[in-house]
Design a protein around this motif. Structure first.
Motif, mmCIF file in Angstrom:
data_model
loop_
_atom_site.group_PDB
_atom_site.id
_atom_site.type_symbol
_atom_site.label_atom_id
_atom_site.label_comp_id
_atom_site.label_asym_id
_atom_site.label_seq_id
_atom_site.Cartn_x
_atom_site.Cartn_y
_atom_site.Cartn_z
ATOM 1 N N UNK A 137 0.837 -1.205 0.000
ATOM 2 C CA UNK A 137 0.000 0.000 0.000
ATOM 3 C C UNK A 137 0.869 1.250 0.000
ATOM 4 N N UNK A 138 0.409 2.279 -0.699
ATOM 5 C CA UNK A 138 1.154 3.530 -0.606
ATOM 6 C C UNK A 138 0.447 4.513 0.324
ATOM 7 N N UNK A 139 -0.671 4.044 0.877
ATOM 8 C CA UNK A 139 -1.315 4.818 1.919
ATOM 9 C C UNK A 139 -2.128 3.855 2.782
ATOM 10 N N UNK A 140 -2.038 4.034 4.076
ATOM 11 C CA UNK A 140 -2.797 3.169 4.975
ATOM 12 C C UNK A 140 -3.617 4.043 5.922
ATOM 13 N N UNK A 141 -4.906 3.769 5.979
ATOM 14 C CA UNK A 141 -5.783 4.461 6.935
ATOM 15 C C UNK A 141 -6.204 3.475 8.012
ATOM 16 N N UNK A 142 -6.027 3.866 9.252
ATOM 17 C CA UNK A 142 -6.492 3.022 10.350
ATOM 18 C C UNK A 142 -7.568 3.789 11.111
ATOM 19 N N UNK A 143 -8.733 3.181 11.236
ATOM 20 C CA UNK A 143 -9.800 3.769 12.054
ATOM 21 C C UNK A 143 -9.997 2.835 13.237
ATOM 22 N N UNK A 144 -9.930 3.384 14.431
ATOM 23 C CA UNK A 144 -10.011 2.466 15.567
ATOM 24 C C UNK A 144 -10.699 3.132 16.753
ATOM 25 N N UNK A 145 -11.270 2.306 17.596
ATOM 26 C CA UNK A 145 -11.775 2.808 18.872
ATOM 27 C C UNK A 145 -11.577 1.730 19.919
ATOM 28 N N UNK A 146 -11.012 2.174 21.012
ATOM 29 C CA UNK A 146 -10.758 1.207 22.072
ATOM 30 C C UNK A 146 -12.070 0.839 22.756
ATOM 31 N N UNK A 147 -12.220 -0.437 23.078
ATOM 32 C CA UNK A 147 -13.412 -0.900 23.785
ATOM 33 C C UNK A 147 -13.547 -0.130 25.087
ATOM 34 N N UNK A 148 -14.745 0.348 25.374
ATOM 35 C CA UNK A 148 -14.979 1.074 26.615
ATOM 36 C C UNK A 148 -14.958 2.580 26.436
ATOM 37 N N UNK A 149 -14.349 3.071 25.344
ATOM 38 C CA UNK A 149 -14.367 4.517 25.103
ATOM 39 C C UNK A 149 -15.648 4.891 24.347
ATOM 40 N N UNK A 150 -15.991 6.185 24.439
ATOM 41 C CA UNK A 150 -17.200 6.660 23.761
ATOM 42 C C UNK A 150 -16.995 6.673 22.250
ATOM 43 N N UNK A 151 -18.102 6.601 21.518
ATOM 44 C CA UNK A 151 -18.031 6.595 20.053
ATOM 45 C C UNK A 151 -17.293 7.824 19.520
ATOM 46 N N UNK A 152 -17.335 8.902 20.283
ATOM 47 C CA UNK A 152 -16.676 10.131 19.830
ATOM 48 C C UNK A 152 -15.158 10.065 20.009
ATOM 49 N N UNK A 153 -14.684 9.020 20.657
ATOM 50 C CA UNK A 153 -13.246 8.937 20.905
ATOM 51 C C UNK A 153 -12.531 7.942 19.992
ATOM 52 N N UNK A 154 -13.037 7.874 18.776
ATOM 53 C CA UNK A 154 -12.347 7.058 17.783
ATOM 54 C C UNK A 154 -11.099 7.783 17.292
ATOM 55 N N UNK A 155 -10.240 7.041 16.611
ATOM 56 C CA UNK A 155 -9.021 7.665 16.114
ATOM 57 C C UNK A 155 -8.849 7.304 14.643
ATOM 58 N N UNK A 156 -8.349 8.271 13.898
ATOM 59 C CA UNK A 156 -7.995 8.005 12.501
ATOM 60 C C UNK A 156 -6.507 8.244 12.355
ATOM 61 N N UNK A 157 -5.801 7.196 11.996
ATOM 62 C CA UNK A 157 -4.351 7.254 11.780
ATOM 63 C C UNK A 157 -4.139 7.073 10.299
ATOM 64 N N UNK A 158 -3.288 7.869 9.722
ATOM 65 C CA UNK A 158 -3.117 7.750 8.285
ATOM 66 C C UNK A 158 -1.667 8.041 7.921
ATOM 67 N N UNK A 159 -1.128 7.228 7.008
ATOM 68 C CA UNK A 159 0.264 7.472 6.638
ATOM 69 C C UNK A 159 0.548 6.944 5.244
ATOM 70 N N UNK A 160 1.533 7.572 4.614
ATOM 71 C CA UNK A 160 1.992 7.089 3.309
ATOM 72 C C UNK A 160 3.231 6.227 3.485
ATOM 73 N N UNK A 161 3.563 5.958 4.734
ATOM 74 C CA UNK A 161 4.703 5.073 4.983
ATOM 75 C C UNK A 161 6.030 5.727 4.704
ATOM 76 N N UNK A 162 6.028 7.061 4.701
ATOM 77 C CA UNK A 162 7.302 7.728 4.523
ATOM 78 C C UNK A 162 7.755 8.189 5.896
ATOM 79 N N UNK A 163 7.985 9.460 6.076
ATOM 80 C CA UNK A 163 8.517 9.855 7.372
ATOM 81 C C UNK A 163 7.506 10.109 8.484
#
Ligand code: ADP
Ligand code: MG
Length: 634
Positions: A137-163
């Protein structure tokens, strides 16, 4: 798309950048393993959720079936993995997907040469993991939420795998992690149901929870696309619960990679179900190669512990002794409680008896390997021999068994390779030989030519050559093997027992008697430097040698203690001389006390040098030697 807030751009830790580079360039002939790695992580995440939910059932949020879903979009060229495991908080994502927490990583990365061929080999020692996504992949998006946290506390991590990577807070209704891989244009073959299904079958069949793919439904013209139906493509049962005969080697191998986070196949494994007073199943693996952090105190070690099929903890260290810390695998107990903790494990008597049974399993497995696959065992020894040498000190009960697994260099070989087992040694021992002879030293080159070996060479007796830093320490824990005691050939008054004939002994006694005068003169000349002076029966070629007192520390132990800042008890060597040597004859005839003194000191210093020791007063040695050289040339 939901609103993204608190957007930040962060840099990867240096080691991550190096790893990414290494990975993308070295794994490409094996690129499909990215899926195995991401599924392995999803499965770990589900295991963790299941475990945490034992104490906090609310984490299950209504309790949908735990699973992994893999989908794809041919047009958008994406592959998406979704799990409903433990998930990640924003902080989790920053640390877990932005840094490498393994201790010793920076040191390890220094070993990278920049030569891709060589370095690609190193990746095996390190493991691959999440970042393998960037192979395809030249871009990876991760959407995650830890169990027990509110729906509003999700996280979006995104990277092109460079720096760097971007991170923001998003709304995420479902607990768990969704990873979207935007495929490189050359890698769009992976956005294909058939391809994905095959990869999952090949690498992830053993994963214990269902991995689902959308069912392929032929579109009917004029009709609306039907809702996606999902179908499970893996076997979805815990591998270790299946009977041995039904599990294929490839399945064992892939399961190992998941459990051990390793990249290579294991060398050997042992799968056992124990029934009776205690009930448990164990699946133990010997890795092919040592991980880079084998000697790091903090390095992960221990087995994956399950209680009645439920994952309870990683790195449960109480099931195996420290010298077997390289063994990977799972143990699934029916007797332990689900809320067992590390502290409880340390004290539970059940664990003690499991530990001794598992230890024995491992030692048996290694014995079998040594017997049936000697070449593979050689490789094992190269990687893990040093660690095995910690065994006799730690595991008194299995001392003999461990000793049988040790391998040494010996005077029978000529390259210093550690290939001689004690059983081999005894099998070819001389008639009448009831001892196992060994010599320790700094380097193979040094011990190989040690004067201590002269008499053994003459009589054709094999001597083990021990040059690892811990060898002398190891030998202090080994007294005998198969009823034969170990003898350090550099120590005490060498007694070859039955290997010397009666005549030899008699002759030696007579010589010793005739040299009593010389012994006394040498004692006076060498004074404080020696504990004793005597006629040697170790030598055929050298004039003199230093032996270690029976109870004294050897050179290696002394150096180890000194290096660790400890006070080393003073000990003096025994000076032995070879009465047949021309230099000794000359010495015996020397009238001048001054020259006698100089020559004896030179002999003493030379013997120290030959033993690999340093001189107490090197300048005095040089002065005396030069004096003699000058006298010689006039
Ligand atoms: P490893 O699996 O050996 O720990 P990885 O590089 O594969 O290393 O993953 C790094 C970390 O990222 C994991 O240890 C975990 O904390 C986190 N992680 C990765 N994937 C997931 C996931 N699907 N759900 C939750 N956490 C994850
Ligand atoms: Mg992983």
């Amino acid at each position: 798309m939901s609103v993204e807030t608190q957007k930040e751009t962060l840099g990867f830790q240096t080691e991550v950048k190096q790893l990414l580079h290494l990975m993308i360039h070295s794994l490409y002939s094996n690129k499909e393993i990215f899926l195995r790695e991401l599924i392995s992580n999803a499965s770990d995440a589900v295991d963790k959720l299941r475990f945490e939910a034992l104490a906090k059932p609310e984490l299950l949020e209504g309790g949908a079936e735990l699973k992994i879903r893999v989908s794809f979009d041919k047009d958008a060229k994406t592959v998406t993995l979704e799990d409903n495991g433990i998930g990640m908080s924003r902080e989790d994502a920053v640390t877990h997907l932005g840094t490498i927490a393994k201790s010793g990583t920076a040191d390890f990365m220094k070993h990278l040469s920049g030569d891709q061929k060589k370095d690609s080999h190193l990746i095996g020692q390190f493991g691959v993991g999440f970042y393998s996504a960037f192979i395809v992949a030249d871009k990876v998006d991760v959407f995650s939420r830890r169990a027990g946290l509110a729906a509003s506390e999700g996280v979006h991590w995104s990277s092109k795998g460079e720096g760097e990577f971007e991170i923001s807070t998003v709304e995420k209704a479902d607990r768990g992690t969704r990873i979207v891989l935007h495929l490189k244009s050359a890698e769009d073959e992976f956005a294909d149901g058939w391809r994905l299904r095959n990869i999952i079958k090949k690498y992830s069949d053993h994963i214990a929870l269902p991995i689902e793919l959308p069912k392929e439904v032929a579109a009917v013209e004029g009709e609306e696309q039907p809702a996606v139906e999902w179908e499970t493509v893996n076997r979805a049962s815990a591998l270790w619960t299946r009977p041995r005969t039904e599990v294929k080697d490839e399945e064992y191998q892939e399961f190992y990679k998941h459990v051990a986070h390793d990249f290579e196949n294991p060398l050997s494994w042992s799968h056992n179900k124990v029934e009776g007073k205690l009930e448990y199943t164990s699946l133990l693996y010997v890795p092919t190669r040592a991980p880079f952090d084998l000697y790091q105190r903090e390095a992960p070690k221990g087995l994956k512990l399950y209680v009645q099929r439920v994952f309870v903890m990683d790195q449960a260290e109480s099931f195996l002794p420290l010298y077997l810390r390289f063994i990977k695998g799972v143990v699934d107990s029916n007797d332990l409680s689900l809320n067992v903790s590390r502290e409880i494990l340390q004290k539970d008597p059940i664990i003690d008896s499991m530990k001794s049974a598992l230890t024995k399993r491992v030692l048996d497995m290694l014995e079998k390997l040594a017997k049936n696959e000697p070449e593979q065992y050689k490789g094992f020894w190269k990687n893990f021999g040093q660690v095995m040498k910690e065994g006799p000190a730690e595991d008194f009960a299995n001392k003999e068994k461990i000793a049988g697994l040790l391998r040494f260099a010996s005077t029978q070989g000529d390259d210093g390779e550690q290939v001689v087992g004690l059983a081999d040694y005894l099998a070819r021992a001389k008639e009448g030989q009831d001892k196992i002879y060994y010599l320790t030293g700094e380097t193979y080159a040094q011990v190989k030519n040690s004067p201590h070996l002269e008499v053994f060479r003459k009589k054709g007796i094999e001597v083990l050559l021990l040059t690892d830093r811990i060898d002398e320490w190891l030998m202090s824990y080994l007294n005998d093997f198969d009823g034969k005691s170990f003898v350090d050939v550099a120590r005490g008054d060498l007694d070859l027992g039955n290997l010397d004939s009666e005549e030899d002994k008699k002759a030696a006694e007579e010589v010793a008697k005739s040299k009593e005068g010389l012994v006394e003169r040498l004692k006076t000349a060498l004074g404080d430097s020696v504990a004793e002076v005597r006629v040697s029966h170790r030598l055929t070629d050298s004039p003199a040698i230093l032996a270690i007192g029976e109870q004294d520390l050897g050179l290696q132990m002394r150096q180890i203690l000194e290096a660790s800042g400890q006070k080393v008890p003073d000990s003096k060597p025994i000076f032995e001389f070879n009465p047949a040597h021309p230099l000794i004859e000359k010495l015996d005839n020397e009238q001048s006390d001054e020259r006698f003194g100089d020559l004896s000191h030179i002999l003493f210093d030379q013997a120290a040098l030959a033993a690999g020791d340093s001189l107490k007063d090197p300048a005095a040695y040089v002065r005396r030697l030069n004096k003699l050289l000058v006298e010689l040339s006039v």
